[in-house]
Design a protein around this motif. Structure first.
Motif, PDB file in Angstrom:
ATOM      1  N   GLN A  66       0.818  -1.211   0.000  1.00 37.81           N
ATOM      2  CA  GLN A  66       0.000   0.000   0.000  1.00 37.81           C
ATOM      3  C   GLN A  66       0.852   1.261   0.000  1.00 37.81           C
ATOM      4  OE1 GLN A  66      -2.366  -0.914   3.415  1.00 37.81           O
ATOM      5  NE2 GLN A  66      -4.068  -1.669   2.191  1.00 37.81           N
ATOM      6  N   LEU A 107       3.697   1.680  -1.215  1.00 37.84           N
ATOM      7  CA  LEU A 107       4.326   1.902  -2.505  1.00 37.84           C
ATOM      8  C   LEU A 107       3.311   2.133  -3.599  1.00 37.84           C
ATOM      9  CD1 LEU A 107       7.085  -0.717  -2.134  1.00 37.84           C
ATOM     10  CD2 LEU A 107       7.447   1.689  -2.574  1.00 37.84           C
ATOM     11  N   LYS A 108       2.352   1.236  -3.671  1.00 36.55           N
ATOM     12  CA  LYS A 108       1.423   1.260  -4.784  1.00 36.55           C
ATOM     13  C   LYS A 108       0.388   2.374  -4.600  1.00 36.55           C
ATOM     14  CE  LYS A 108      -0.409  -1.063  -8.366  1.00 36.55           C
ATOM     15  NZ  LYS A 108       0.206  -1.409  -9.622  1.00 36.55           N
ATOM     16  N   TYR A 109      -0.010   2.628  -3.366  1.00 35.94           N
ATOM     17  CA  TYR A 109      -1.062   3.610  -3.143  1.00 35.94           C
ATOM     18  C   TYR A 109      -0.495   5.005  -2.920  1.00 35.94           C
ATOM     19  CZ  TYR A 109      -4.101  -0.454  -2.068  1.00 35.94           C
ATOM     20  OH  TYR A 109      -4.804  -1.626  -2.090  1.00 35.94           O
ATOM     21  N   ASP A 110       0.351   5.115  -1.904  1.00 36.97           N
ATOM     22  CA  ASP A 110       0.830   6.447  -1.530  1.00 36.97           C
ATOM     23  C   ASP A 110       2.103   6.835  -2.244  1.00 36.97           C
ATOM     24  OD1 ASP A 110      -1.199   6.462   0.234  1.00 36.97           O
ATOM     25  OD2 ASP A 110       0.002   6.058   2.005  1.00 36.97           O
ATOM     26  N   PHE A 111       2.785   5.839  -2.789  1.00 37.53           N
ATOM     27  CA  PHE A 111       4.088   6.035  -3.373  1.00 37.53           C
ATOM     28  C   PHE A 111       5.020   6.708  -2.380  1.00 37.53           C
ATOM     29  CE2 PHE A 111       7.261   7.183  -6.491  1.00 37.53           C
ATOM     30  CZ  PHE A 111       7.402   5.930  -7.018  1.00 37.53           C
ATOM     31  N   ASN A 112       4.916   6.251  -1.159  1.00 29.57           N
ATOM     32  CA  ASN A 112       5.722   6.810  -0.090  1.00 29.57           C
ATOM     33  C   ASN A 112       6.911   5.879   0.156  1.00 29.57           C
ATOM     34  OD1 ASN A 112       6.726   7.800   2.283  1.00 29.57           O
ATOM     35  ND2 ASN A 112       4.720   8.218   3.167  1.00 29.57           N
ATOM     36  N   GLU A 144       8.404   5.535   3.760  1.00 31.91           N
ATOM     37  CA  GLU A 144       7.560   4.727   4.650  1.00 31.91           C
ATOM     38  C   GLU A 144       7.664   3.246   4.281  1.00 31.91           C
ATOM     39  OE1 GLU A 144       3.638   6.275   5.561  1.00 31.91           O
ATOM     40  OE2 GLU A 144       2.848   4.251   5.295  1.00 31.91           O
ATOM     41  N   VAL A 175      -4.654   7.377  -9.231  1.00 33.58           N
ATOM     42  CA  VAL A 175      -3.453   7.558  -8.424  1.00 33.58           C
ATOM     43  C   VAL A 175      -2.267   6.816  -9.060  1.00 33.58           C
ATOM     44  CG1 VAL A 175      -2.490   7.365  -6.113  1.00 33.58           C
ATOM     45  CG2 VAL A 175      -4.925   7.765  -6.397  1.00 33.58           C
ATOM     46  N   SER A 176      -2.559   5.640  -9.637  1.00 28.48           N
ATOM     47  CA  SER A 176      -1.486   4.866 -10.268  1.00 28.48           C
ATOM     48  C   SER A 176      -0.926   5.566 -11.500  1.00 28.48           C
ATOM     49  CB  SER A 176      -1.984   3.489 -10.695  1.00 28.48           C
ATOM     50  OG  SER A 176      -2.502   2.806  -9.609  1.00 28.48           O
ATOM     51  N   ASN A 221       1.541   7.941 -10.126  1.00 24.99           N
ATOM     52  CA  ASN A 221       2.723   7.254  -9.604  1.00 24.99           C
ATOM     53  C   ASN A 221       3.628   6.752 -10.712  1.00 24.99           C
ATOM     54  OD1 ASN A 221       1.976   7.723  -7.026  1.00 24.99           O
ATOM     55  ND2 ASN A 221       1.041   5.716  -6.693  1.00 24.99           N
ATOM     56  N   ARG A 263       5.479   9.480 -12.210  1.00 26.83           N
ATOM     57  CA  ARG A 263       6.507   9.914 -11.273  1.00 26.83           C
ATOM     58  C   ARG A 263       7.753   9.054 -11.347  1.00 26.83           C
ATOM     59  NH1 ARG A 263       3.332  10.188  -5.621  1.00 26.83           N
ATOM     60  NH2 ARG A 263       3.490  12.391  -5.167  1.00 26.83           N
ATOM     61  N   ARG A 290      -6.411   5.909  -0.415  1.00 27.07           N
ATOM     62  CA  ARG A 290      -5.067   5.931  -0.990  1.00 27.07           C
ATOM     63  C   ARG A 290      -5.038   5.402  -2.405  1.00 27.07           C
ATOM     64  NH1 ARG A 290      -2.532   2.444   3.602  1.00 27.07           N
ATOM     65  NH2 ARG A 290      -4.540   1.468   3.213  1.00 27.07           N
ATOM     66  N   THR A 291      -6.012   4.609  -2.780  1.00 21.96           N
ATOM     67  CA  THR A 291      -5.989   3.999  -4.106  1.00 21.96           C
ATOM     68  C   THR A 291      -7.060   4.498  -5.012  1.00 21.96           C
ATOM     69  OG1 THR A 291      -7.144   2.245  -2.998  1.00 21.96           O
ATOM     70  CG2 THR A 291      -5.063   1.710  -4.093  1.00 21.96           C
ATOM     71  N   ARG A 340      -3.185  16.318   2.223  1.00 23.71           N
ATOM     72  CA  ARG A 340      -3.530  14.939   1.906  1.00 23.71           C
ATOM     73  C   ARG A 340      -2.834  13.939   2.844  1.00 23.71           C
ATOM     74  NH1 ARG A 340      -1.863  10.839  -1.666  1.00 23.71           N
ATOM     75  NH2 ARG A 340      -3.631   9.626  -2.412  1.00 23.71           N
ATOM     76  N   ILE A 376      -4.729  11.371   5.302  1.00 16.07           N
ATOM     77  CA  ILE A 376      -4.616   9.915   5.168  1.00 16.07           C
ATOM     78  C   ILE A 376      -4.120   9.308   6.468  1.00 16.07           C
ATOM     79  CG2 ILE A 376      -3.156   8.122   4.104  1.00 16.07           C
ATOM     80  CD1 ILE A 376      -3.802   9.337   1.454  1.00 16.07           C
TER      81      ILE A 376
END
Lengths: 556, 326
Positions: A245, A247-252, A255, B63-64, B67, B70, B159-160, B314, B318
């Motif tokens: 999550q 990585l895939k969701y927040d791209f954090n 974390e 969101v993907s 990403n 990015r 988040r998704t 954000r 979250i």
């Protein structure tokens, strides 16, 4: 390369050495950097991304503590329940005379353990989801009770369905190692059933049980697909899913790194503890030749036990039974249009990954064999750790790290499927490794001197070795095939968008609640896996007869 | 077995290398380019106009898309990023992933009050909770009423999924500093939090919950496609958060001219006629002919937030959500 390696390491006295081929055996050492490369690139990918570093403040965050707490809680309950429930069933099974039934039951247990996770998940949703078969009955049991599969309930059930059968198998195997003489002695001493349990069975169960608990604990700790599909929100997230999550969701990245390191340290630490306690239980050999039954059973008692076991068998089968109504879909063209490409891809993926990981494992084993002959046990231990490190490196961390590393460098829309194959192979190497190792070492112990004294040439020697390890090789192949064909985690990240594998198709169908189609696809996947296990076991058994000695290696 | 694996390797290499780069590559989300989504029709229609080849590459969700852009940075294949929403625009801009579009926006409906030099809106809708009116006679009339009730709810992960993020903004707009306790209260009657819209909505249709988070336009889908009028959107007193879906030209596009042409096409009457009945959202220009059920949709008061606010808060929102919904 594997063949050359084996020839080289074994045939040190052969003329091959003289013509400079000796260096080829050192080529096998190359497999070590290769297997580490994947992991290193993955961590490089994660760490080099915009110079992010781990976010250690997260460790005191209530979210992190909650996730860690839940991960520990669910793995503890899952593994404890799996082992606890398995003990009486394994005992009953051990006391049973019906060998045929026993074999079928044990086969079923093996199938439950290696069944792709999503098949179990689909079955459980069809059975206990919002509009599942059993849901109304459960809710009618207690007034005003609304059953919810999503969350801890579902995760525990799925883990129990997959791991308890495995525990039954191992505990049964351990009980079968109790020598006949112990039972005869117990009979002569007229021990009560309780005394027999405490004096004879408990010590055996205890040693297996502890290790089993640890092994299942690590499996549940790293569980991904079950938690992703049945978790249902932040209250039931595990570390592995939290990494995904982040990585895939927040791209954090920072974390994710913290979570990944925590996961790696805890899972790796636990694994190290458990493996220090002994060899992994699932690679031990099965003893089949037990002649004396533990207890003189009355036919009535025997029948009762059989009945209880049948009941248990049906319970284990329930998630599969729930898939059966979808069989009617196989008579429609639509479903075939849907599953044909994923089916072929899954089979191709399974076969390719299985071949690569077997070759890789065999290559990794060559230096270990030569070190063993030189009795360098420290080095052997170290090499083994490196060769099997993928077992406790979280697959999700490796996948996402590699994704971040590769995406700007490789056209993943085009080559993604190759990465899926390679990464799957890499992740499965430890399984192939553990399966092949005992047999190869056994070969060296029994025949190395003989081969040397007979001055066999390398080819003759290889023929003998191959005949000896073939059954293990084939059963390793079937296990690795099933695991590769059932992969979701890696495909989730690298799978090209216009392709699908069967498990991924099931995930998307079940996710959008198209349960009939998801069930049909699950059933098909189950058939492929069961078919592969059965077919390869058949081949293994058949080749075992013509091999040097009868195989005792029938384990996964 | 080794021979087979070699064959598979070779075959997959051949198969995958057969796809050549298109003139215009568009990153979008899965459902946009699904069999039923607007993607295929838009592709056909635009290709006829431009005499070029366009290709959609679909990822999980809005969101993907962000990403992926990015991570890829300059090596991206994308010429157009399509399917981000107004809450992600600031982040995307700050990362330097898009360039000014130069498209004439004067035809956009005044309801949107849209003025952005980087992003072009292509549809919009209001986040709403959908219920089955044959089961619920008296739906909740405010977000507070819903959260303090014990009705079962399914929503999406903020988040998704963009609806999940919409609910997060909604809760923060309505509850302010007390958002944490609102999430904790909602968690008591939440069936599950799904990864995406599809999962949640399908589960709701299977009878999984009383309410599901979706859009005010969802009832139009049921009315037009299955002739079913029992599904309704609950109108909340506090107002609703709107979602404006946008497209932009990638900073690293090889073909910005064609990309600009595509963005202009997106807000043309031709494309705007396709989008509402395939993506089930509202058109961004006036005078688009729509099926009758669109006229009976709820038209909520719009709660405002700026993309800059989202970009700034954000992470904190979250963090509050995931700690309190535990």
């Amino acid at each position: 390369m594997a063949v050359i390696c084996s020839i080289m390491t074994l045939g040190k006295t052969s003329p091959a050495k003289k013509i400079g081929l000796f260096s080829l055996s050192q080529l096998c050492w190359l497999s070590y950097p290769v297997t580490l490369l994947v992991t290193l690139l993955a961590f490089y990918g994660l760490m080099s991304f915009e110079g992010d570093s781990a976010d250690w403040q997260l460790l005191t965050d209530s979210y992190f503590l909650g996730v860690l707490g839940f991960t520990l809680k669910q793995s503890t309950i899952s593994s404890f329940a799996s082992v606890l429930f398995a003990i009486p069933i394994a005992r009953a099974l051990n006391q049973l005379n019906a060998q045929r039934f026993k074999n079928i039951f044990l086969g079923l247990c093996l199938l439950c353990f290696v069944t792709p996770t999503l098949v179990v998940v689909t079955g459980l949703v069809a059975l206990l989801g919002r509009s599942g078969w059993l849901t109304p009955y459960i809710e009618s049991l207690v007034e005003d009770y609304s059953w919810n599969l999503y969350g801890l309930n579902g995760i525990l059930l799925a883990h129990l369905f997959m791991n308890m059968p495995f525990a039954i198998r191992i505990i049964h195997q351990q009980l079968a190692t109790i020598p006949d003489t112990s039972w005869r002695l117990a009979k002569q001493l007229k021990l009560s059933p309780w005394q027999r349990f405490v004096i004879i069975e408990k010590p055996v169960i205890q040693s297996a049980g502890l290790m089993l608990f640890g092994f299942i604990f690590v499996l549940c700790f790293n569980s991904f697909a079950v938690v992703l599909a049945l978790g249902g929100g932040p209250q039931s997230t595990t570390l592995e899913v939290a990494v995904y999550q982040a990585l895939k969701y927040d791209f954090n990245i920072s974390e994710a790194l913290t979570l990944a390191w925590s996961q790696l340290l805890i899972a790796g630490g636990l694994y190290a503890c458990f493996s220090a306690m002994g060899t992994p239980v699932w690679q031990s050999h099965e003893v089949i030749n037990q002649t004396t039954r533990p207890y003189p059973l009355t036919s009535q008692g025997s029948r009762l036990r059989l009945l209880a076991l049948c009941g248990m068998g049906i319970l284990l089968l329930l998630p599969y039974v729930a898939l059966l109504p979808s069989i009617s879909l196989f008579f429609t063209a639509d479903i075939w249009r849907l599953v044909m490409q994923p089916l072929l891809l899954s089979i191709g993926l399974g076969m390719t990954s299985a071949s690569i990981s077997l070759v890789m494992a065999y290559t990794l084993l060559q230096p270990i064999r030569s070190q063993l002959k030189q009795k360098r046990s420290m080095r052997v231990k170290l090499l083994e750790q490196v060769a099997t490190h993928q077992l406790f490196a979280p697959a999700m961390v490796i996948s996402v790290g590699l994704f971040v590393f590769l995406l700007p460098r490789v056209d993943l829309d085009r080559w993604g499927i190759i990465v899926v194959i390679l990464l799957n192979s890499a992740v499965l190497v430890p399984f192939a490794f553990q399966k092949l190792k005992p047999r190869l070492i056994q070969f060296d112990q029994q025949y190395d001197r003989l081969c040397l004294s007979l001055k066999l040439n390398t080819w003759e020697r290889w023929k003998i070795e191959w005949a000896f390890i073939r059954p293990s090789f084939i059963s390793a192949a079937s296990l690795v095939f099933v695991l590769a064909a059932g992969d979701v985690a890696i495909f989730a990240i690298f799978g090209p968008s216009d392709w699908s594998t069967l498990p991924w198709l099931i995930y998307s169908l079940a996710g959008t609640y198209r349960i009939p189609e998801a069930s049909a696809a699950s059933l098909l996947l189950l058939l492929v896996c069961a078919g592969a296990l059965w077919l390869l076991q058949l081949v293994a058994n058949r080749t075992a007869i013509s091999s040097v000695e009868p195989s005792t290696d029938a384990e996964p | 077995m080794k021979r087979t694996s070699l064959f598979t390797l070779a075959a997959s290499a051949l198969l995958t290398s057969s796809c050549f780069a298109a003139d215009l590559t568009i990153y979008t989300y899965d459902s946009f380019n699904s069999e039923w989504g607007p993607g295929p029709q838009l592709e056909k229609s635009f290709e006829a106009q431009c005499q070029c080849d366009i290709e959609f590459i679909a990822v999980d969700d809005g969101v993907s898309i962000l990403n992926r852009a990015r991570i890829e940075k300059a090596s991206t294949k994308a010429d157009v990023l399509l399917g981000l929403d107004d809450s992600l625009t600031q982040v995307t801009r700050d990362e330097g992933l898009v360039q000014a579009h130069g498209v004439d926006l004067s035809s956009l409906t005044s309801a949107l009050a849209w003025d952005d030099e980087d992003f072009v809106p292509f549809d919009y809708g209001y986040f709403s909770f959908i219920y089955d009116s044959s089961k619920i006679a008296q739906p909740a009339d405010s977000l507070k009423a819903l959260i303090s009730s014990n009705a079962s709810v399914i929503y999406q992960d903020p988040r998704t999924s963009t609806p999940g993020q919409g609910l997060m903004l909604w809760v923060n707009a309505v509850y302010g500093d007390e958002a944490a306790s609102a999430w904790a209260e909602l968690a008591k009657h939440t069936v599950t939090v799904t990864k995406g819209w599809w999962e949640a909505y399908s589960m709701f249709l299977e009878g999984g919950a009383d309410y599901v988070l979706s859009y005010n336009t969802s009832p139009a889908y049921h009315a037009v496609v299955d002739g079913e009028s029992k599904y309704k959107a609950a109108l909340f007193d506090e107002g609703h958060i709107a979602q404006v879906e946008v497209a932009a030209i990638s900073q690293y596009s090889d073909n910005p001219e064609l990309a600009k042409q595509f963005l202009s096409f997106l807000i043309s009457p031709e494309a705007q006629h396709i989008i509402p009945t395939t993506n089930w959202m509202l058109p961004v220009i006036d005078n688009v002919e729509l099926p009758a059920p669109f006229s009976s949709l709820i038209t909520p008061k719009r709660l405002n937030f700026t993309p800059a606010q989202v970009a700034e808060q954000r992470k904190a929102m979250i963090s509050t959500w995931r700690s309190s919904a535990q």
